[in-house]
Design an enzyme around this catalytic site. Sequence first.
Site, mmCIF file in Angstrom:
data_model
loop_
_atom_site.group_PDB
_atom_site.id
_atom_site.type_symbol
_atom_site.label_atom_id
_atom_site.label_comp_id
_atom_site.label_asym_id
_atom_site.label_seq_id
_atom_site.Cartn_x
_atom_site.Cartn_y
_atom_site.Cartn_z
ATOM 1 N N HIS A 172 0.813 -1.214 0.000
ATOM 2 C CA HIS A 172 0.000 0.000 0.000
ATOM 3 C C HIS A 172 0.851 1.272 0.000
ATOM 4 O O HIS A 172 0.360 2.353 -0.313
ATOM 5 C CB HIS A 172 -0.977 0.003 1.181
ATOM 6 C CG HIS A 172 -0.359 0.288 2.522
ATOM 7 N ND1 HIS A 172 -0.051 -0.702 3.421
ATOM 8 C CD2 HIS A 172 -0.012 1.449 3.122
ATOM 9 C CE1 HIS A 172 0.449 -0.158 4.518
ATOM 10 N NE2 HIS A 172 0.491 1.148 4.362
ATOM 11 N N ASP B 117 0.088 -7.521 1.320
ATOM 12 C CA ASP B 117 0.584 -6.161 1.550
ATOM 13 C C ASP B 117 2.107 -6.123 1.578
ATOM 14 O O ASP B 117 2.717 -5.399 2.372
ATOM 15 C CB ASP B 117 0.012 -5.570 2.842
ATOM 16 C CG ASP B 117 0.136 -4.042 2.880
ATOM 17 O OD1 ASP B 117 0.274 -3.441 1.800
ATOM 18 O OD2 ASP B 117 0.105 -3.464 3.983
ATOM 19 N N SER C 4 4.706 2.497 7.935
ATOM 20 C CA SER C 4 4.357 1.339 7.116
ATOM 21 C C SER C 4 5.535 0.897 6.267
ATOM 22 O O SER C 4 6.154 1.705 5.569
ATOM 23 C CB SER C 4 3.173 1.677 6.209
ATOM 24 O OG SER C 4 2.003 1.880 6.966
#
Length: 478
Positions: free
Chosen positions: A117, A147, A218
């Site tokens: 993402h 992911d 992230s």
Amino acid sequence: MISSLSVAGLGLGVTEPAFAQSVRTLPDFTDLVEQVGPSVVNIRTLEKASVRETQNSPQDEEMQEFFRRFFGVPMPSPNSPRQQRPNKPQQPDEEQPRGVGSGFILSSDGFIMTNAHVVDGADQVVVTLPDKREYKARIVGADKRSDVAVVKIEASGLPSVKVGDVSRLKVGEWVMAIGSPFGLENTVTAGIVSAKQRDTGDYLPFIQTDVAINPGNSGGPLINMRGEVVGINSQIYSRSGGFMGISFAIPIDEAIRVSEQLRATGRVQRGRLGIQIDQVSKEVAESLGLSKAQGALVRGVEQGSPAEKAGLEAGDIILRFDGKAIEKSSDLPRIVGNTKPGTRSMLQILRRGTTRDIPVTVGEVEAEKPTKKAAAPAEKPSSSSLAAKVLGLSVSDLSDAQKKELKLRGGVRVDAVAELAARAGIQEGDVILALSNAETPTVQVFEGLVAKLDRSKPVSLLIRRGDWAQYTVIRPQR
């Protein structure tokens, strides 16, 4: 003093337990930061702007105010110019900031792992090393299901991370994260492992921690006290967009498995059976004679799928896949997903109270097909008074047209439900395929089975609703 001398005179000493001594000091993370820090990178993405005016979001304005009040300076932008830019019209094809994230170097020749993402939808990816060198990166591959993404920069001699053994990770163990929360590079946070094997997705059992993770973290590494990467920081539980004490990391062994396929082919192949599954409840397990609630209940079988070709049926309970026990339903998609398409595997299932083995050739994951609605009743139903009295059900035989439409050999259609059946979740239009592990091809057979029920015990019913099937339990009326 007297008691101290008495103790000393007797030769007695007070020794603290080992665990009491070990908690006197908190761990020192400085060596870990020096060891792993050079391998953690900042990733920012750019996209081509349309002709529009950029506006700050409420979250951006809050962060700007935070930096003005506590640091006396504007909030640093994720994209190097550390000053506020006035709002201005964007020209077509002008690249503008899209997002910021983190990553870590997998190999010295420039392969870097991050979250899918982070790079999804980016027109350009820029990687900044801790020594401030910047590189344009090429997206090698990204897998949205897990992911995980891999990008490549043209560089050599880079410091790479050490990959740890997730199976050695323990709940309560100290771990550390390095990343770029809110675009602030080289930020270190620490905490403990809160839980393992946390089910938040179909294909990954996440590591849950209380390490502070915020937007921009992230893709960064989760590091154990041996300086090894054990996970990729991926998700947070939040109602505000900021850290609220719970964060999730992708286990590094799962991520490495995905990254190897991405580096080899640019995509990930996953096995599939073509079924919809559900948990086996404690009540259903007891009614079927299972010692505990285990396995995956097959609620539906896709037409033309590997499962249909293998003879799998709605209502089957899958207990093992290639000898691996299915303790809970979420185990199955992970095990099957990690199986190479085309592999001939063996399923152990429970069907109508009997355990059997079924061979199946694993297919490849594809887009889900829309479900079909059950056929409408073609003729006026005839009710069953005994079933209505004992179970709260009025049922009728399926017509030939309905059997053909639903691809069933038999079953009885539910025409009305009373209190007992309604509480069990049975609805009008459901088709009852089995009662207490015995098939119910007709109303006559169904009536006979109801008459033989032990009304002091709950009874299991296998229900077909639309294209999917499930078990439910009713305690018969005495």
